[in-house]
Design a protein around this motif. Structure first.
Motif, short mmCIF file in Angstrom:
data_model
loop_
_atom_site.label_atom_id
_atom_site.label_comp_id
_atom_site.label_asym_id
_atom_site.label_seq_id
_atom_site.Cartn_x
_atom_site.Cartn_y
_atom_site.Cartn_z
N VAL A 188 -30.31 -3.32 -36.15
CA VAL A 188 -31.19 -3.41 -34.98
C VAL A 188 -31.61 -4.85 -34.77
CG1 VAL A 188 -33.37 -2.67 -33.97
CG2 VAL A 188 -31.98 -1.04 -35.22
N LEU B 82 -28.75 -6.62 -33.28
CA LEU B 82 -28.59 -6.27 -31.87
C LEU B 82 -29.62 -7.01 -31.01
CD1 LEU B 82 -27.93 -2.42 -32.17
CD2 LEU B 82 -26.29 -4.18 -31.52
N GLU B 83 -30.84 -7.08 -31.53
CA GLU B 83 -31.87 -7.80 -30.78
C GLU B 83 -31.50 -9.28 -30.62
OE1 GLU B 83 -35.83 -7.53 -32.36
OE2 GLU B 83 -36.70 -8.62 -30.66
N TYR C 135 -28.86 -9.59 -28.06
CA TYR C 135 -29.44 -9.32 -26.74
C TYR C 135 -30.18 -10.56 -26.23
CZ TYR C 135 -32.66 -7.16 -23.37
OH TYR C 135 -33.39 -6.86 -22.24
N ARG C 136 -31.02 -11.11 -27.08
CA ARG C 136 -31.84 -12.24 -26.62
C ARG C 136 -30.99 -13.50 -26.39
NH1 ARG C 136 -36.92 -10.77 -26.52
NH2 ARG C 136 -37.70 -9.19 -27.95
N PHE D 192 -28.38 -12.59 -23.26
CA PHE D 192 -28.84 -11.71 -22.18
C PHE D 192 -28.22 -12.06 -20.82
CE2 PHE D 192 -31.88 -10.81 -18.73
CZ PHE D 192 -31.92 -9.43 -18.83
N HIS D 193 -28.26 -13.32 -20.45
CA HIS D 193 -27.78 -13.67 -19.11
C HIS D 193 -26.27 -13.55 -18.96
CE1 HIS D 193 -31.91 -15.28 -18.76
NE2 HIS D 193 -31.75 -14.80 -17.55
N LEU E 69 -25.77 -9.87 -18.49
CA LEU E 69 -26.23 -9.51 -17.15
C LEU E 69 -25.19 -9.90 -16.09
CD1 LEU E 69 -28.60 -8.36 -15.57
CD2 LEU E 69 -29.58 -10.65 -15.45
N GLN F 278 -29.40 -2.91 -20.14
CA GLN F 278 -30.43 -2.24 -20.92
C GLN F 278 -29.87 -0.96 -21.56
OE1 GLN F 278 -32.29 -5.04 -20.75
NE2 GLN F 278 -34.11 -3.75 -20.87
N PHE G 100 -27.29 -1.65 -24.43
CA PHE G 100 -27.92 -1.98 -25.71
C PHE G 100 -28.65 -0.76 -26.30
CE2 PHE G 100 -26.90 -6.33 -24.93
CZ PHE G 100 -26.82 -6.88 -26.20
N ALA G 101 -29.25 0.05 -25.42
CA ALA G 101 -29.90 1.26 -25.93
C ALA G 101 -28.86 2.16 -26.59
CB ALA G 101 -30.59 2.00 -24.78
#
Lengths: 163, 257
Positions: A11, A14-15, A18-19, A22-23, A26, A44, A47-48
């Motif tokens: 986790v 993954l965070e 993601y951070r 992110f762009h 996106l 979103q 990643f969930a």
């Protein structure tokens, strides 16, 4: 599948992905889904889904590749179900707007799905061929061939645009 | 493989990369969607926290009592390698022997909020310290149009007398599996049907691997040899199947039941 030992670390990983990316996620998700809101939703949700199924990847595999697959699949699911196989009529491209953002996007939009995905992952996500193959679950050679095909089609269409 | 981008297309596409939108990442939203609570950053009042802890304690005790009678498998015992609680019984899928070492393949269903999963374990039948065991859980495999990442897999430890091996749950249509290695070799293996008690239309793979190969891809095939699902493995160079994250093999434990 993987052992539960590294679940908490997954986790965190993954965070981190993601951070830090992110762009990029996106940008690709928006391009696949076809609009900004669906793209954001796909990132979103991707990643969930990665969190929910984090036990499905092994620590010695490329986590980032697996996450990209989750995001791409979420974005594909968010895309309206209307595909235009290559060979069908392409949208008109105005002279003044030749090679403009919208015209290039229109040309990409009518490519077959796999070609679009490979283009987005290569140019918008900056993934190498091996990673793209992993994301799409195809052979390495298929990535190169698909990209070549997409290049050829785009080049032809762009060169046909009146100058 | 060398990247061979078309410079013309490359220039066009990179100059038309969608503009970066001023949207901030929202990890808390991702966690909410995943059904995971953000630990301690949530605004839990002291009272709610105590209630939550009490509920967890009750759940853990109930779960422990439920599994202790019949499910005294190593992967259900307390400890760092404890798997999630079963929602049904642990069933024996198959037994066999590799290089003179007997093994038992077991599976059970579990709930991994918010979805159901299946867990799979390979247990050496005669090894007192259980070296060679492996365990993993993953989503219940179903055939999908996309046919990639449609099932999970895990690979067993080496250096235990056991050969390296691969375990996987695959969609019910997948009677065969082709394991592709990075050196171009392939291994064909039959899958095992899930016992009826499991209540799932899936099959299982347990197959030994030669030496220390790098896996390229696992392909699940139906009885007509048509593709049902596939999973890219993408081992990092130099990583052997069976080497767990961090390179540490599973430590020994005693007794499997």
């Amino acid at each position: 599948m993987s052992n539960r030992v590294s679940v908490a670390a997954s986790v965190n990983k993954l965070e981190q992905l993601y951070r830090s990316g992110f762009h990029r996620y996106l940008r690709v998700a928006e391009a696949i889904a076809g609009n900004p809101d669906s793209g954001l939703d796909a990132v979103q949700e991707g990643f969930a889904r990665a969190i929910r199924h984090r036990s499905d990847f092994r620590g010695d595999a490329q986590v980032s590749t697996w996450v990209w697959a989750c995001v791409v699949n979420a974005a594909r699911a968010a895309r309206p179900q209307r595909e235009s196989p290559i060979g069908e009529e392409l949208p008109e491209v105005g002279t003044e707007e030749s090679q403009s953002l919208s015209s290039v996007r229109n040309l990409i939009a009518v490519l077959p799905e796999r070609q679009r995905l490979v283009l987005f992952l290569r140019y918008y996500a900056d993934l190498d061929y091996r990673s793209i193959a992993g994301v799409l679950g195809v052979e390495l050679g298929t990535v190169g061939a698909t990209l070549n095909k997409a290049h050829a089609t785009l080049r032809q269409q762009l060169e046909e645009v009146p100058k | 493989m060398t990247i061979q981008d078309d410079p013309f297309i490359s220039e066009i596409l990179t100059s038309h990369v969608p503009e970066r939108r001023e949207i901030a990442p929202d990890w808390a939203n991702v966690l909410r969607r995943a059904g995971v609570r953000e630990p301690w950053r949530l605004e839990l009042s002291r009272r709610r926290l105590l209630i939550a802890l009490a509920a967890i304690l009750v759940a853990v005790l109930a779960s422990a009592l439920a599994v202790s009678a019949e499910n005294d498998w190593w992967f259900l015992r307390d400890g760092p390698f404890k798997g999630p609680a079963p929602t049904g019984e642990v069933v024996v899928v198959a037994t066999g022997a590799w290089e003179g070492h007997d093994w038992t393949l077991t599976a059970y269903r579990t709930h991994f909020n918010p979805e159901e999963e299946v867990c799979l374990a390979l247990t050496p039948s005669e090894s007192p310290d259980l070296r060679g065991r492996d365990f993993g859980c993953g989503m219940i495999p179903v055939p999908s149009e996309w046919k990639s990442f449609a099932f999970g897999f895990t690979t067993g430890p080496k250096g235990s007398g056991f050969p390296p091996y691969v375990l996987a749950s695959v969609p019910g249509e997948a009677t065969n599996v082709r394991i592709e290695l990075t050196d171009g070799k392939t291994i064909e293996a039959k899958t095992f049907a899930a016992p009826a008690e499991l209540g799932l239309q899936i099959r299982f793979l347990a197959a030994p691997l030669p030496g220390c190969p790098n896996l390229e891809r696992i392909v699940a095939l139906d009885d007509q040899n048509d593709l049902v699902a596939q999973s890219s493995v993408l081992h990092q160079p130099g990583t052997c199947p069976g080497e767990h994250p961090g390179g540490e093999p599973l430590p020994p434990v005693t007794g499997h039941r």
